[in-house]
Design a protein around this motif. Structure first.
Motif, mmCIF file in Angstrom:
data_model
loop_
_atom_site.group_PDB
_atom_site.id
_atom_site.type_symbol
_atom_site.label_atom_id
_atom_site.label_comp_id
_atom_site.label_asym_id
_atom_site.label_seq_id
_atom_site.Cartn_x
_atom_site.Cartn_y
_atom_site.Cartn_z
ATOM 1 N N GLN A 47 18.975 -36.035 11.507
ATOM 2 C CA GLN A 47 17.985 -35.362 10.663
ATOM 3 C C GLN A 47 18.596 -34.186 9.927
ATOM 4 O OE1 GLN A 47 15.082 -34.582 13.677
ATOM 5 N NE2 GLN A 47 14.262 -36.639 13.612
ATOM 6 N N LYS A 48 19.481 -33.468 10.607
ATOM 7 C CA LYS A 48 20.114 -32.305 9.995
ATOM 8 C C LYS A 48 21.004 -32.732 8.824
ATOM 9 C CE LYS A 48 22.824 -28.257 11.089
ATOM 10 N NZ LYS A 48 24.038 -27.856 11.695
ATOM 11 N N ALA A 51 18.839 -33.991 5.888
ATOM 12 C CA ALA A 51 18.129 -32.903 5.210
ATOM 13 C C ALA A 51 19.097 -32.040 4.409
ATOM 14 C CB ALA A 51 17.380 -32.055 6.227
ATOM 15 N N THR A 54 20.400 -33.997 1.206
ATOM 16 C CA THR A 54 19.425 -34.141 0.119
ATOM 17 C C THR A 54 19.143 -32.774 -0.505
ATOM 18 O OG1 THR A 54 17.752 -34.160 1.838
ATOM 19 C CG2 THR A 54 18.254 -36.250 0.840
ATOM 20 N N ASP A 55 19.047 -31.728 0.307
ATOM 21 C CA ASP A 55 18.816 -30.382 -0.234
ATOM 22 C C ASP A 55 19.940 -29.993 -1.180
ATOM 23 O OD1 ASP A 55 16.602 -30.310 1.284
ATOM 24 O OD2 ASP A 55 17.151 -28.583 2.517
ATOM 25 N N SER A 56 21.171 -30.247 -0.733
ATOM 26 C CA SER A 56 22.326 -29.880 -1.543
ATOM 27 C C SER A 56 22.335 -30.654 -2.855
ATOM 28 C CB SER A 56 23.599 -30.151 -0.739
ATOM 29 O OG SER A 56 24.699 -30.195 -1.579
ATOM 30 N N LYS A 99 14.449 -39.939 1.402
ATOM 31 C CA LYS A 99 14.116 -38.585 0.941
ATOM 32 C C LYS A 99 14.298 -38.455 -0.573
ATOM 33 C CE LYS A 99 15.302 -36.034 5.103
ATOM 34 N NZ LYS A 99 14.218 -35.111 5.416
ATOM 35 N N GLU B 113 4.401 -34.264 3.508
ATOM 36 C CA GLU B 113 5.424 -34.831 4.403
ATOM 37 C C GLU B 113 5.236 -34.295 5.826
ATOM 38 O OE1 GLU B 113 8.442 -36.805 3.097
ATOM 39 O OE2 GLU B 113 7.009 -37.112 1.507
ATOM 40 N N PRO B 118 12.604 -31.782 9.843
ATOM 41 C CA PRO B 118 13.177 -31.644 11.179
ATOM 42 C C PRO B 118 13.317 -30.190 11.625
ATOM 43 C CG PRO B 118 14.899 -32.124 9.589
ATOM 44 C CD PRO B 118 13.602 -32.190 8.844
ATOM 45 N N TRP B 119 13.301 -29.987 12.918
ATOM 46 C CA TRP B 119 13.634 -28.688 13.494
ATOM 47 C C TRP B 119 15.146 -28.556 13.401
ATOM 48 C CZ3 TRP B 119 10.309 -24.957 15.312
ATOM 49 C CH2 TRP B 119 8.970 -25.338 15.434
ATOM 50 N N VAL B 120 15.584 -27.455 12.869
ATOM 51 C CA VAL B 120 17.023 -27.253 12.685
ATOM 52 C C VAL B 120 17.516 -26.258 13.728
ATOM 53 C CG1 VAL B 120 18.820 -26.591 11.040
ATOM 54 C CG2 VAL B 120 16.698 -27.607 10.218
ATOM 55 N N PRO B 121 18.554 -26.630 14.480
ATOM 56 C CA PRO B 121 19.066 -25.683 15.473
ATOM 57 C C PRO B 121 19.829 -24.549 14.818
ATOM 58 C CG PRO B 121 20.367 -27.694 15.472
ATOM 59 C CD PRO B 121 19.251 -27.911 14.500
ATOM 60 N N ARG B 133 17.385 -21.327 4.872
ATOM 61 C CA ARG B 133 17.006 -21.829 3.570
ATOM 62 C C ARG B 133 16.177 -23.095 3.711
ATOM 63 N NH1 ARG B 133 21.421 -23.694 -0.620
ATOM 64 N NH2 ARG B 133 21.172 -25.605 0.541
ATOM 65 N N LEU B 135 14.109 -26.171 1.379
ATOM 66 C CA LEU B 135 13.870 -26.735 0.052
ATOM 67 C C LEU B 135 12.735 -27.744 0.165
ATOM 68 C CD1 LEU B 135 15.083 -26.716 -2.871
ATOM 69 C CD2 LEU B 135 16.193 -28.847 -2.239
#
Lengths: 200, 158
Positions: A47-48, A51, A54-56, A99, B113, B118-121, B133, B135
């Protein structure tokens, strides 16, 4: 009073007995929560990576220009898994393309379903069951203008106390006509597993 | 337009006897099941530019809120998508293992959505501050909320 003492003792005994019983419990969890069950590539990493990539891509000025008035057509080439473990890289590219598609800024062609589409068109034209005037025409598909491709690599190091895993995920966007790489980014993940002296 | 809040669980006053029983239950349960961690965290509510950020802060976990500080909440449109920047600072001397996530809302306040961000560590070392950040996933997003919570040391409950 005696009764109360009896109930308390009984209750406490039950609690004591139940405390150490090893029973398995099934629960629904949060699919997007951070998961640290083991050090292998997990849902949080997937997921990281999806995400961040796609953000970049969305924040890149080049992509801003590309998507200003049009929705570019892309296709995703399979990611190369260069790590030492088995990772379903298609799952990562699926997340990324979903995404991108859902953002409304890109359109995709799916190379994985070309054969199925061809079979359906063949059936429509040669099967004798579909009205020829209503059959979907051959040769009308739109070709991809851009290709997304990438690598996933890892470095694993460990000693008797500690394991350290480093993942590097690189993604690139190539203009198929000119062959130029219009955008690229990489994201890194570091995970360590160490023995804890005190566990509870 | 943006929003933010910090949530932390408030400790409840319990009678000493109840506390004793609870404590013993936990001690006993400890050998088989780890106690579920407190995962409530930090979040935000709808907020407009220039608005006082602290008014929107919601604290659901007082212990965690004491160790964290959110500041410099900024928003802008990048390629038509809402981009958020905020600074998360640790007031604690030791390292903290945290996770954060953004919720996105459209102009009418409908969630966009839902459950997909997701939860980001994020690991904050003693007194460290970091920039988070976010988006927006699409161009409809106009407000947001952000939550911060601890990562349970043992992965038993989410």
């Amino acid at each position: 009073m005696n009764k109360l003492a009896l109930v308390t003792t009984l209750g406490l005994t039950l609690v004591f007995a139940a405390g150490c019983a090893n029973k398995s419990v099934v629960r629904y969890g949060d699919a997007t929560a951070v998961e640290t069950t083991d050090i292998n590539f997990g849902s949080t990493d997937l997921q990281k990576v999806a995400a961040q990539m796609t953000d970049s891509l969305f924040l890149s000025p080049v992509v801003g220009t590309l998507t200003q008035n049009t929705r570019p057509v892309m296709f995703v080439e399979r990611l190369k898994n260069k790590t030492s473990e088995h990772i379903d890289t298609e799952s990562i590219t699926d997340s990324i393309s979903t995404k991108l598609l859902r953002s409304g800024k890109f359109r995709f062609v799916d190379m994985g379903r070309v054969e199925a589409a061809r079979e359906q068109l063949k059936f429509q034209h040669d099967g004798g069951m579909v009205d020829p005037s209503k059959a979907t025409q051959f040769g009308r598909q739109i070709g991809a203008q851009y290709m997304l491709y990438g690598n996933l690599s890892s470095i694993v190091k460990s000693n008797q106390d500690k394991t350290d895993v480093y993942y590097k995920f690189t993604l690139r966007l190539m203009d198929l006509e000119s062959g130029l790489v219009e955008w690229a980014d990489e994201t890194e993940i570091r995970k360590t597993k160490a023995k804890e002296s005190v566990g509870w | 337009m943006f929003n933010s809040k910090i949530t932390t669980s408030t400790s409840k006053k319990v009678t000493s006897s109840l506390a004793m029983i609870l404590l013993s239950t936990m001690v006993i349960a400890g050998c088989a099941n780890k106690t579920p961690p407190v995962t409530a965290g930090t979040g935000t509510s709808a907020m407009t530019q220039g608005d006082d950020f602290s008014k929107h802060l919601e604290v659901h976990n007082a212990d965690l809120a004491k160790r964290l500080f959110i500041s410099d909440v900024k928003s802008r449109k990048s390629n038509d998508l809402l981009e958020i920047n905020l600074t998360l600072t640790s007031r604690y001397e030791k390292s903290q293992k945290l996770q954060y996530h953004f919720n996105w809302f459209d102009e009418a306040g409908f969630v966009i959505e839902a459950g997909k961000t997701p939860w980001v560590p994020v690991e904050l070392h003693g007194k460290q501050s970091t920039t988070l950040r976010g988006l927006a996933p699409n161009t409809k997003v106009s407000t947001f909320s952000v939550y911060v919570r601890e990562i349970p040391e043992k992965a038993y409950e989410y």
